[in-house]
Scaffold this motif. Structure first.
Motif, short mmCIF file in Angstrom:
data_model
loop_
_atom_site.label_atom_id
_atom_site.label_comp_id
_atom_site.label_asym_id
_atom_site.label_seq_id
_atom_site.Cartn_x
_atom_site.Cartn_y
_atom_site.Cartn_z
N TYR A 14 0.86 -1.19 0.00
CA TYR A 14 0.00 0.00 0.00
C TYR A 14 0.90 1.24 0.00
O TYR A 14 1.95 1.28 0.66
CB TYR A 14 -0.91 -0.01 1.24
N ASP A 15 0.49 2.27 -0.72
CA ASP A 15 1.33 3.46 -0.87
C ASP A 15 1.18 4.40 0.33
O ASP A 15 0.49 5.41 0.28
CB ASP A 15 0.97 4.19 -2.18
N PHE A 16 1.83 4.04 1.44
CA PHE A 16 1.81 4.88 2.65
C PHE A 16 2.41 6.25 2.37
O PHE A 16 1.95 7.27 2.89
CB PHE A 16 2.61 4.20 3.77
N TYR A 17 3.43 6.29 1.55
CA TYR A 17 4.18 7.52 1.30
C TYR A 17 3.28 8.63 0.76
O TYR A 17 3.39 9.79 1.18
CB TYR A 17 5.33 7.23 0.35
N VAL A 18 2.39 8.28 -0.16
CA VAL A 18 1.51 9.29 -0.76
C VAL A 18 0.66 9.97 0.30
O VAL A 18 0.48 11.20 0.29
CB VAL A 18 0.61 8.65 -1.85
N MET A 19 0.12 9.17 1.23
CA MET A 19 -0.71 9.75 2.28
C MET A 19 0.14 10.59 3.25
O MET A 19 -0.20 11.74 3.58
CB MET A 19 -1.46 8.67 3.05
N GLU A 30 -9.27 11.66 2.55
CA GLU A 30 -10.47 10.81 2.61
C GLU A 30 -10.34 9.55 1.75
O GLU A 30 -10.56 8.43 2.22
CB GLU A 30 -11.70 11.61 2.18
N GLU A 31 -9.97 9.71 0.47
CA GLU A 31 -9.90 8.56 -0.44
C GLU A 31 -8.79 7.60 -0.03
O GLU A 31 -8.95 6.38 -0.08
CB GLU A 31 -9.70 9.02 -1.88
N GLU A 32 -7.61 8.17 0.35
CA GLU A 32 -6.50 7.32 0.78
C GLU A 32 -6.89 6.49 2.01
O GLU A 32 -6.53 5.32 2.13
CB GLU A 32 -5.26 8.16 1.10
N LEU A 33 -7.65 7.12 2.91
CA LEU A 33 -8.06 6.42 4.13
C LEU A 33 -9.04 5.30 3.80
O LEU A 33 -8.96 4.19 4.37
CB LEU A 33 -8.69 7.41 5.10
N LYS A 34 -9.94 5.54 2.87
CA LYS A 34 -10.87 4.49 2.43
C LYS A 34 -10.11 3.32 1.81
O LYS A 34 -10.40 2.14 2.07
CB LYS A 34 -11.87 5.06 1.42
N ASN A 35 -9.13 3.67 0.98
CA ASN A 35 -8.33 2.63 0.33
C ASN A 35 -7.54 1.82 1.36
O ASN A 35 -7.41 0.60 1.26
CB ASN A 35 -7.36 3.24 -0.68
N PHE A 36 -7.03 2.54 2.35
CA PHE A 36 -6.24 1.85 3.38
C PHE A 36 -7.10 0.86 4.17
O PHE A 36 -6.68 -0.28 4.40
CB PHE A 36 -5.62 2.87 4.35
N LEU A 81 -17.30 11.74 9.26
CA LEU A 81 -17.26 13.18 9.57
C LEU A 81 -16.67 13.98 8.41
O LEU A 81 -17.17 15.06 8.08
CB LEU A 81 -16.45 13.41 10.85
N ILE A 82 -15.60 13.47 7.80
CA ILE A 82 -14.97 14.20 6.69
C ILE A 82 -15.93 14.32 5.50
O ILE A 82 -16.07 15.37 4.88
CB ILE A 82 -13.67 13.49 6.24
#
Length: 514
Positions: free
Chosen positions: A157-162, A190-196, A252-253
């Motif tokens: 998973y691309d942690f770096y991008v987030m 928001e989208e990165e968190l959903k993907n994670f 919430l976001i």
């Protein structure tokens, strides 16, 4: 808005009071915000709708811990890991059997046995190999691979991008400089968190991981990360998941109190596909070996039967027409090669040599029981009819013939006219079926004729005590050359021609006609 959501909102309205959807939504979000503030994870500032540096620190610590695994997986595919998982589970016996199923091994064996015996031996080897995968063993392989897939997906998973959103000066996999995180607007993650969450919550958190780490160490020589570090990561993830921290943050976001995390934990089932692929590769080699053997045997039998005779194709049912049909994506005429051999054999051999022999044995021969000669006589009659039928069949495919006219007319518009294509396919199918009928019919009567000729030859060997034909001694004078020699030659030629036809594996789609 769907009926399900309307019903849910109506239910909430009855709980919270009022019929204003916006009011209900605000109450729900307020309740979610209160629940989030009670958790031990202070990742989101509700008033400013910002994600806090602590959130970035949480991900940074995981990113740093799994960075060696990311590097390890950089040039590794799941397909290669799948092979390693299965290979590691094979017994010594299965490894030996698998070696015998490689293309090289099959082709080496093909040098010593026929294609028929090769298929028997290779199929038996495959069956023994496949039987080694008991249901218990298969389940264990699937569980191990499922854990490996979940671990691989998490680590890649691309942690770096987030994380870079919180510190733009951050360099990928450079942990020598401490990052300086700042709060960012929630919508940015928001989208990165959903993907994670879709990746992280797919991890089987109650699983034991020793077997996976042992396998990874066996593959790479080192463990991707220390097992105790992985256990700590799992514990932190479980804590966040159990308190629904990320789900509430996303609610919430996005200001969507009805948002639910889509968690899909799947057990991978890899054995069926693995065995099917081995079988497919095996079958491809076996078919190729068979095709090569058939090609050699065809050349040998054609030479035996026809010698140096020029074998011309039919005028209309031929490979030249097939090239035109293939360009239009039609399968074309299927039996052009065997039909051209059949036409020449019946026209040149059956109507001459076989009929000449039949005139001597069937007409001039005195049969002790005339009914005994009927099958041989009837077979010859049928073969001569099939010879004429081949000419009529080919004429139907001529440009002015019943079938050829349809193809000529419809072919120019088949690419834009589905009905025209269907009609051409139907004509081609009918032509192939009639060709198959001609071939199978001829083979049937050639076998009958040759079987009866063999009986006659065996009777000839009993002279002067023959019982089938009583005047063998008188028949030789009607033959050009020795009658016995001629009969044996014709018997062998028919036998060879039948073998030639059987190499083409002609399949009937309708009931036999000839």
């Amino acid at each position: 808005m769907s009926n399900g959501i309307n019903f849910f909102q109506a239910l909430l309205s009855s709980i919270f009071g009022g019929n204003d959807p916006d009011a209900v939504k605000r109450k729900l979000l307020k309740s979610i915000a209160k629940s989030l503030s009670r958790t031990k994870f202070h990742f989101y500032k509700i008033n400013s709708k910002e994600v806090e540096p602590a959130f970035a620190k949480f991900f940074y610590d995981i990113y740093k811990a799994i960075s060696p695994a990311q590097s390890m997986f950089q040039n590794t595919s799941l397909a290669s890991l799948k092979q390693v998982v299965i290979s590691s589970s094979l017994s010594d016996k299965q490894h030996a059997l698998l070696a015998d199923l490689t293309e090289e091994s099959i082709r080496e064996l093909a040098n010593t046995v026929s294609a028929k015996d090769l298929r028997k031996q290779v199929t038996a080897t495959y069956s023994a190999f496949a039987q080694g995968f008991t249901s218990q063993k298969t389940a264990a392989i699937d569980v191990l691979y499922s854990k490996l897939v979940a671990f691989y997906n998490f680590c890649t998973y691309d942690f770096y991008v987030m994380i870079k959103k919180f510190d733009t000066s951050l360099h990928e996999r450079n942990f020598s400089i401490l990052p300086k995180f700042r709060a960012v607007d929630g919508e940015r993650v928001e989208e990165e968190l959903k993907n994670f969450t879709s990746v992280a919550w797919a991890i089987p958190m109650d699983a034991t991981w020793d077997d996976m780490f042992d396998l990874m160490k066996k593959i790479k020589g080192v463990e991707p990360i220390a097992p105790n570090i992985w256990k700590k990561i799992i514990a932190r993830l479980r804590s966040v998941k159990d308190e629904s921290v990320f789900e509430m943050m996303i609610q919430l976001i996005s200001e969507d109190p009805l948002y639910k995390e889509k968690i899909r934990v799947e057990t991978q089932h890899i054995m069926d596909g693995y065995l099917q692929e081995i079988k497919r590769q095996m079958e491809n080699v076996l078919e190729d070996v068979k095709e090569q053997e058939n090609k050699v045997n065809t050349e040998k039998l054609v030479n035996q039967v026809f010698g140096t005779l020029n074998i011309e194709p039919l005028k209309n049912y031929n490979d030249e027409i097939n090239e035109i049909l293939n360009k239009k994506s039609f399968k074309g005429y299927q039996y052009t090669e065997p039909v051209k051999y059949l036409k020449l054999f019946l026209m040149d051999y059956a109507k001459k040599d076989i009929r000449d022999l039949s005139d001597i044995i069937l007409v001039r021969g005195e049969w002790s029981n005339q009914q005994m000669s009927t099958p041989m006589s009837e077979a010859l009659h049928r073969l001569l009819n099939i010879s004429d039928a081949i000419i009529k069949f080919d004429e139907k495919l001529a440009e002015n013939g019943e079938w050829g006219m349809k193809i000529k007319t419809l072919l120019p518009r088949c690419e834009r006219d589905k009905e025209a294509r269907n009609i051409i396919n139907m004509v081609i199918g009918d032509a192939n079926d009639e060709a198959a009928q001609l071939i199978t019919g001829a083979v049937k009567y050639l076998i009958i004729y040759d079987k009866n000729l063999k009986n006659a030859l065996e009777d000839f060997m009993k002279v002067p005590h023959s019982q089938l034909i009583v005047n063998w001694s008188d028949l030789d004078r009607f033959s050009e050359g020795n009658l016995k020699t001629k009969s044996v030659s014709i018997y062998k030629t028919i036998f060879s021609f039948v073998q030639l036809m059987q190499l083409f594996n002609v399949q009937l789609k309708t009931s036999p006609r000839y």
